[in-house]
Design an enzyme around this catalytic site. Structure first.
Site, PDB file in Angstrom:
ATOM      1  N   LYS A   1     -73.295  -5.783 -50.959  1.00  0.00           N
ATOM      2  CA  LYS A   1     -72.569  -4.574 -51.304  1.00  0.00           C
ATOM      3  C   LYS A   1     -73.530  -3.393 -51.214  1.00  0.00           C
ATOM      4  O   LYS A   1     -74.680  -3.479 -51.687  1.00  0.00           O
ATOM      5  CB  LYS A   1     -71.996  -4.690 -52.720  1.00  0.00           C
ATOM      6  CG  LYS A   1     -70.923  -5.772 -52.858  1.00  0.00           C
ATOM      7  CD  LYS A   1     -69.620  -5.353 -52.186  1.00  0.00           C
ATOM      8  CE  LYS A   1     -68.541  -6.403 -52.391  1.00  0.00           C
ATOM      9  NZ  LYS A   1     -67.246  -5.999 -51.778  1.00  0.00           N
TER      10      LYS A   1
ATOM     11  N   LYS B   1     -57.649 -10.959 -45.871  1.00  0.00           N
ATOM     12  CA  LYS B   1     -57.416 -11.516 -47.202  1.00  0.00           C
ATOM     13  C   LYS B   1     -55.912 -11.680 -47.360  1.00  0.00           C
ATOM     14  O   LYS B   1     -55.174 -10.696 -47.264  1.00  0.00           O
ATOM     15  CB  LYS B   1     -57.920 -10.566 -48.293  1.00  0.00           C
ATOM     16  CG  LYS B   1     -59.417 -10.329 -48.290  1.00  0.00           C
ATOM     17  CD  LYS B   1     -59.810  -9.297 -49.330  1.00  0.00           C
ATOM     18  CE  LYS B   1     -61.311  -9.070 -49.338  1.00  0.00           C
ATOM     19  NZ  LYS B   1     -61.705  -7.918 -50.186  1.00  0.00           N
TER      20      LYS B   1
HETATM   21 MG    MG Z   1     -64.634  -5.674 -48.625  1.00  0.00          MG
END
Ligand code: MG
Length: 353
Positions: free
Chosen positions: A150, A250
């Site tokens: 991240k 997703k």
């Molecule tokens: Mg992402």
């Protein structure tokens, strides 16, 4: 559906994460999950709603999903009607009904999807933390073949260089900015190419598709879209415009497994890479993601981690690393179900519609 739907239950669980997960936008220390349990005459099925507790990733928080399932989708399904609704809620009910249907037929989800791979490569997403280099090295030592880091403008990008130095040349490194940069940061983001970053995920705002086209001309690291892609149509449009060359798929974000497969097929059709993303799922949702990731168009390693990356005890039998890979469940349905003692330990509320 084999036999009428008899029961829809909504079960909220709270599971402590082994380490808090920090992104550019939020921090999670307890994974709150919403499970849907359905009962037909023939079988029981389970689905997981992967919505998060806070609204940064999606305005559909877990409370929104819960209300939609309780007040709209669940009653419609019980009445034998078609149901539509917010994507994460829809995903959970669709998954539970499919699981029940496949269990009744004795067919695994992998068979249903037509996948033949028995294992998928495991990847790990690492939140923002001061010891990220050590964590990345430890995950790679444990067998993970890809790390996703991240990133945000608040922390120096050079730590990506340090992770590259720590994990060596053979491990795939992806980075995920969760919309935190601007087009004016293009020079900075261009430096990621120096450290062999496989793709940069969602650097700009989700609705700035035109700016992604501009950014793609300014950096050489492939751009992956996550938050921007809420359907196969959106994927097709972003690909045709040149806004991305990788898509993070997703099921929750696109409204379920059926649409997720269509996004996969769109990527295959246009020859762009795809990976399966993660939402810190319990084993119930992880089983779906692992089977999905066995489809051949998932050419990059996704957010597919062993259970112990997140939890001391998973709801289901844990997913474990086998030489850096996860086994695709081959039992009927998703091949997993919550263990009674774990469900009892972590359940906060349970309501039968
Ligand atoms: Mg992402």
């Amino acid at each position: 559906m084999p036999g009428p739907l008899r029961v829809v239950e909504l079960i909220r669980v709270q599971m402590p994460l082994r380490t808090p997960f920090v992104t550019a936008n939020d921090a999670t220390s307890v994974k709150e999950a919403l499970l849907v349990r359905v009962e037909t005459d023939a079988a029981v099925g389970w689905g997981e709603c992967p919505a998060l507790a806070s609204p940064e990733y999606s305005p559909e928080t877990i409370d929104v999903s819960h209300a939609a399932l309780r007040d709209e989708l669940g009653p419609r399904a019980l009445a034998g009607e078609a149901f539509a609704g917010p994507p994460f809620a829809h995903t959970a009910l669709e998954a539970a009904l499919l699981d029940a249907s496949l269990r009744a037929e004795g067919i695994s989800l992998a068979q249903h999807l037509g996948v033949s791979s028995t294992h998928v490569d495991a990847g790990v997403a690492i939140g923002i933390a001061s010891d990220i280099v050590e964590r990345a090295a430890a995950y790679v030592a444990a067998g993970y073949r890809r790390v996703k880091l991240k990133i945000s403008p608040e922390i120096p990008l050079e730590y990506v260089r340090d992770v590259r130095a720590a994990v060596g040349a053979d491990v795939a490194i992806q980075v995920d900015a969760n919309e935190s940069f601007r087009l004016s940061d293009a020079d900075l983001l261009a430096t990621l190419a120096d450290w062999d970053v496989q793709c940069i995920e969602q650097p700009l705002r989700r609705d700035d598709i035109a700016k992604y086209v501009d950014l793609a001309a300014l950096i050489t690291t492939p751009i992956c879209l996550d938050e921007s892609i809420d359907s196969a149509r959106a994927a097709r449009e972003a690909i045709l415009l040149g806004a991305c060359s990788v898509v993070n798929v997703k099921p929750g974000r696109v409204g379920g497994l059926v649409e997720a497969v269509q996004v996969h097929d769109t990527c295959v059709h246009h020859g762009v890479d795809a990976l399966v993303g993660g939402m810190l799922e319990t084993g119930v949702g992880r089983a779906v993601n692992v089977a999905l990731a066995a489809l051949p168009g998932f050419t990059m390693i996704g957010d597919l981690s062993a259970s112990d990356r997140y939890f001391d005890e998973d709801l289901t039998e844990p997913f474990v690393l086998e030489d850096g890979r996860l086994r695709v469940p081959d039992g009927p349905g998703t091949g997993v179900e919550p263990r009674a003692e774990m469900l009892e330990r972590y359940t906060v509320t349970r309501e039968r519609l």
